[in-house]
Design a protein around this motif. Structure first.
Motif, short mmCIF file in Angstrom:
data_model
loop_
_atom_site.label_atom_id
_atom_site.label_comp_id
_atom_site.label_asym_id
_atom_site.label_seq_id
_atom_site.Cartn_x
_atom_site.Cartn_y
_atom_site.Cartn_z
N VAL A 1 39.44 73.95 -2.93
CA VAL A 1 38.01 74.24 -2.74
C VAL A 1 37.24 73.92 -4.02
N HIS A 2 37.79 74.26 -5.18
CA HIS A 2 37.12 73.95 -6.45
C HIS A 2 37.00 72.44 -6.65
N PHE A 3 38.03 71.69 -6.28
CA PHE A 3 37.99 70.23 -6.41
C PHE A 3 36.89 69.63 -5.53
N PRO B 1 37.05 60.74 -12.78
CA PRO B 1 38.47 61.16 -12.76
C PRO B 1 38.82 62.16 -13.87
N LEU B 2 38.25 61.98 -15.04
CA LEU B 2 38.50 62.93 -16.13
C LEU B 2 37.91 64.29 -15.80
N MET B 3 36.70 64.32 -15.24
CA MET B 3 36.07 65.59 -14.92
C MET B 3 36.81 66.31 -13.79
N MET B 4 37.32 65.57 -12.82
CA MET B 4 38.08 66.20 -11.75
C MET B 4 39.42 66.71 -12.28
N THR B 5 39.98 66.05 -13.28
CA THR B 5 41.18 66.56 -13.95
C THR B 5 40.87 67.87 -14.65
N VAL B 6 39.71 67.93 -15.30
CA VAL B 6 39.28 69.17 -15.95
C VAL B 6 39.12 70.28 -14.92
N GLY C 1 41.45 73.35 -15.24
CA GLY C 1 40.71 74.57 -15.54
C GLY C 1 40.89 75.62 -14.46
N SER C 2 40.88 75.20 -13.21
CA SER C 2 41.10 76.14 -12.11
C SER C 2 42.51 76.71 -12.15
N LEU C 3 43.48 75.86 -12.44
CA LEU C 3 44.86 76.32 -12.55
C LEU C 3 45.03 77.29 -13.71
N LEU C 4 44.42 76.99 -14.86
CA LEU C 4 44.47 77.89 -16.01
C LEU C 4 43.79 79.21 -15.71
#
Length: 176
Positions: free
Chosen positions: A147-149, A102-107, A111-114
């Motif tokens: 797609v990144h997720f 869950p933490l890595m998927m949050t990253v 990260g994709s949004l940033l």
């Protein structure tokens, strides 16, 4: 350990080639101008969290510059700057050698949004785009984020194991 790092760089080159050749064929024609997944960036987010943010920064600058040269000729350096900076920031904020999924998927999501938001901001400052952020968010950033997720979920287990092996070998070498 050197072999594993070389395999990581080769994996990044392979993903770079795949995202430019095979991925457009897999997308429906109407989505090809909307979704532009950056698979190399997602792997670099994993490197920044599980391995080291400085390594991700250097690889982000290198692969971002390659991306600028191969795909976008209007401005050289945007992808290089944004990819290196965003992987470094995400690795700085979420440094966890054994980060759970869950933490890595949050990253991956943040990260994709940033990444996409910074690209939009740079393009907007230099007048390369005239659309609003809201429109860009709905038509480009969110579809890319999905797609990144999904790609992050697919590569989570094998990539995490390889990066943890690299980290363990580095600790053994420092102890010796």
């Amino acid at each position: 350990m050197v072999v594993r790092k070389q395999v990581l760089v080769l994996l990044l080159f392979l993903l770079f080639i795949l995202q430019g050749t095979i991925v457009p064929w897999l997308l429906p024609f109407s989505w090809q101008n909307v979704i532009m997944p950056n698979l190399v960036f997602i792997v670099l987010l994993f490197v920044s969290v599980y391995h080291h943010r400085h390594t991700a920064l250097v690889l982000g600058i290198i692969f971002g510059l390659i991306h600028d040269v191969v795909f976008y000729g209007d401005m050289i350096g945007t992808y290089s700057l944004v990819m290196g900076f965003s992987t470094y920031i995400m690795g700085f904020i979420f440094r966890a050698p054994r980060a759970p999924m869950p933490l890595m998927m949050t990253v991956v999501i943040l990260g994709s949004l940033l990444f996409d938001s910074m690209l939009f901001a740079i393009y907007r400052v230099f007048s390369l785009t005239q659309v609003s952020y809201d429109w860009n968010l709905l038509h480009h950033i969110l579809p890319d984020l999905v797609v990144h997720f999904v790609f992050g979920l697919i590569i989570y287990v094998p990539l995490r194991k390889q990066l943890e092996k690299i980290a363990r070998r580095e600790k053994k070498e420092k102890a010796a």
